[in-house]
Motif scaffolding. Sequence first.
Motif, PDB file in Angstrom:
ATOM      1  N   LEU A 164       0.844  -1.189   0.000  1.00  0.00           N
ATOM      2  CA  LEU A 164       0.000   0.000   0.000  1.00  0.00           C
ATOM      3  C   LEU A 164       0.881   1.241   0.000  1.00  0.00           C
ATOM      4  O   LEU A 164       1.889   1.292   0.709  1.00  0.00           O
ATOM      5  N   PHE A 165       0.487   2.252  -0.787  1.00  0.00           N
ATOM      6  CA  PHE A 165       1.237   3.497  -0.875  1.00  0.00           C
ATOM      7  C   PHE A 165       0.269   4.669  -0.750  1.00  0.00           C
ATOM      8  O   PHE A 165      -0.802   4.669  -1.370  1.00  0.00           O
ATOM      9  N   SER A 166       0.669   5.648   0.048  1.00  0.00           N
ATOM     10  CA  SER A 166      -0.137   6.855   0.242  1.00  0.00           C
ATOM     11  C   SER A 166       0.791   8.058   0.219  1.00  0.00           C
ATOM     12  O   SER A 166       2.005   7.923   0.429  1.00  0.00           O
ATOM     13  N   PRO A 167       0.274   9.276  -0.035  1.00  0.00           N
ATOM     14  CA  PRO A 167       1.132  10.455  -0.114  1.00  0.00           C
ATOM     15  C   PRO A 167       1.855  10.724   1.200  1.00  0.00           C
ATOM     16  O   PRO A 167       1.305  10.534   2.293  1.00  0.00           O
ATOM     17  N   GLU A 168       3.104  11.153   1.067  1.00  0.00           N
ATOM     18  CA  GLU A 168       3.879  11.501   2.254  1.00  0.00           C
ATOM     19  C   GLU A 168       3.346  12.790   2.869  1.00  0.00           C
ATOM     20  O   GLU A 168       2.929  13.704   2.163  1.00  0.00           O
TER      21      GLU A 168
END
Length: 521
Positions: free
Chosen positions: A360-364
Amino acid sequence: MIDANRRKAVRALHEEGMSLREIARRLHISRRTLRRILDGPDEAVPRPRKRKVELDEELLRKLYADCEGFIERIREKLAEEHNTPVKYSTLTQRLRELFISAPVKTRCERVPDDPGAEMQHDTTVYTLKLGERTVKVVASLIYLRYSKRRYLKFYPAFNRFRMKCFFHEVLTYWGYAAKECIIDNTNLARLRGLGSSATIVPEMVYFAAQYGFTFHCHALGHANRKAGEERSFWTVETNFLKGRHFNDWEDLNAQAFDWATVRIEYRPQTKRGLIPARVFEHERAFLIPVSPHLCAPYQELPRLVDQYGYVAFEGNFYWVPGTDRRDVKILQYDKRLEIHAPGQAVQSYPLPPEGTRNALFSPEGEPKPPYQPRSRRKRTEQEETRLRAMGDPVVRYLKFALPAKGHERHALLRELYALSRQTSPEIFERTLSRALRYRIVEIQTLRRMAVLLLSDAGAVLPDIEIDEGYRDRESYREGHLTDVPDLAAYDRLLDGPGADDQTEGKEEGTGGEEEEGHTHG
């Protein structure tokens, strides 16, 4: 037969005082033959061997054409129609000597080695060990023919998009490009035709024009037209891949970059001892400059956003901020990903290392999403660990059932773990032992077998009392397999503009009737 040159060498070494044993060791000639040479005449003229059967060249060519190259039939016709019996081996040797059966091998055209005129590209497949895994990799290599400069990179697979990314990476790193690029007849750049008559894909023609070069295919079977490229791959096999260990894809490409751009560029090449880095300084004036501001290649991919705000790409999930669940557009670059959603800022994500899946990837800088994507695979390491700890019968069954076909690994592990929680350890082990005996992997059959064993044992399945407060337990929150769906978006549909207008219309209509009634009254 010993030729005249070796006879002269024998006599010269003998006159210098060298022993027969040493002469025999150096020239690989027996001492008996040496004595015969020294005792014989100074010059031995070999007698030409006389042919036992004379075969006319014109007749052989005519028969070869009539018999369509079948030599056994030619031999039969020589014996039956021309009264010339000949052995098969003699006939084949004569046909080869006259270059009738074996065509003369012609060398590919010679092209002058001019500075800035040509670069070559090709790919090949190797089997390497990355860490503990053995994988197939595709090596892509570009070779500047004049300066002998190289650039090497490895990919898990190679297609037209990655070919564009590789050329962009190389040419922007060098800052220059040659006038033409010699390739084989690959369908990554060739549309139809072969060799000089090949038609390049219009997409690749436009791509190459941005950098100032053109693609050219060499003739079919003439791989020596890009001999420098082929020799470079031989150097990769015998120098780069030998004695090196690679942990992962990043380590492999980092070592390839260091080898191709540091070690090889400053190492003398060819018999003249050319150093590619120095020759490139001279060739630079003849090359075509490449602008560093060229847009990197990308491909556009349409995607759907699920109800939790994720888009899927190559087995991973990327978060799209906002509440508008509409279609988005993904732009895939070589090392990053851009997500374009209507009315929102562009989200850019660096691509994860090769082999990353189910991440899973989300904005920093923003809070992590509270939910997980619906289609994300749920891991079953904990279930498998607990099952294997139950005993040897369970381990033997898992060794048989997990590699078997016809079922999904994670689903089977979850069902087996659920069955182990519903039965006693003794019944569960007896069920799996019996299933292993009859080679059964269907979970419904396993459940029927467990019920049958319970009936034979005189046991009755007890009623299960469920504590409704289990959802509030910390252990349940940490180990639950699915998230509670967010249905707030559907609740807001009831309060939409249409519903408000309808409600207002009803209220206005009621108020108007009361007012009208009051006036008339």
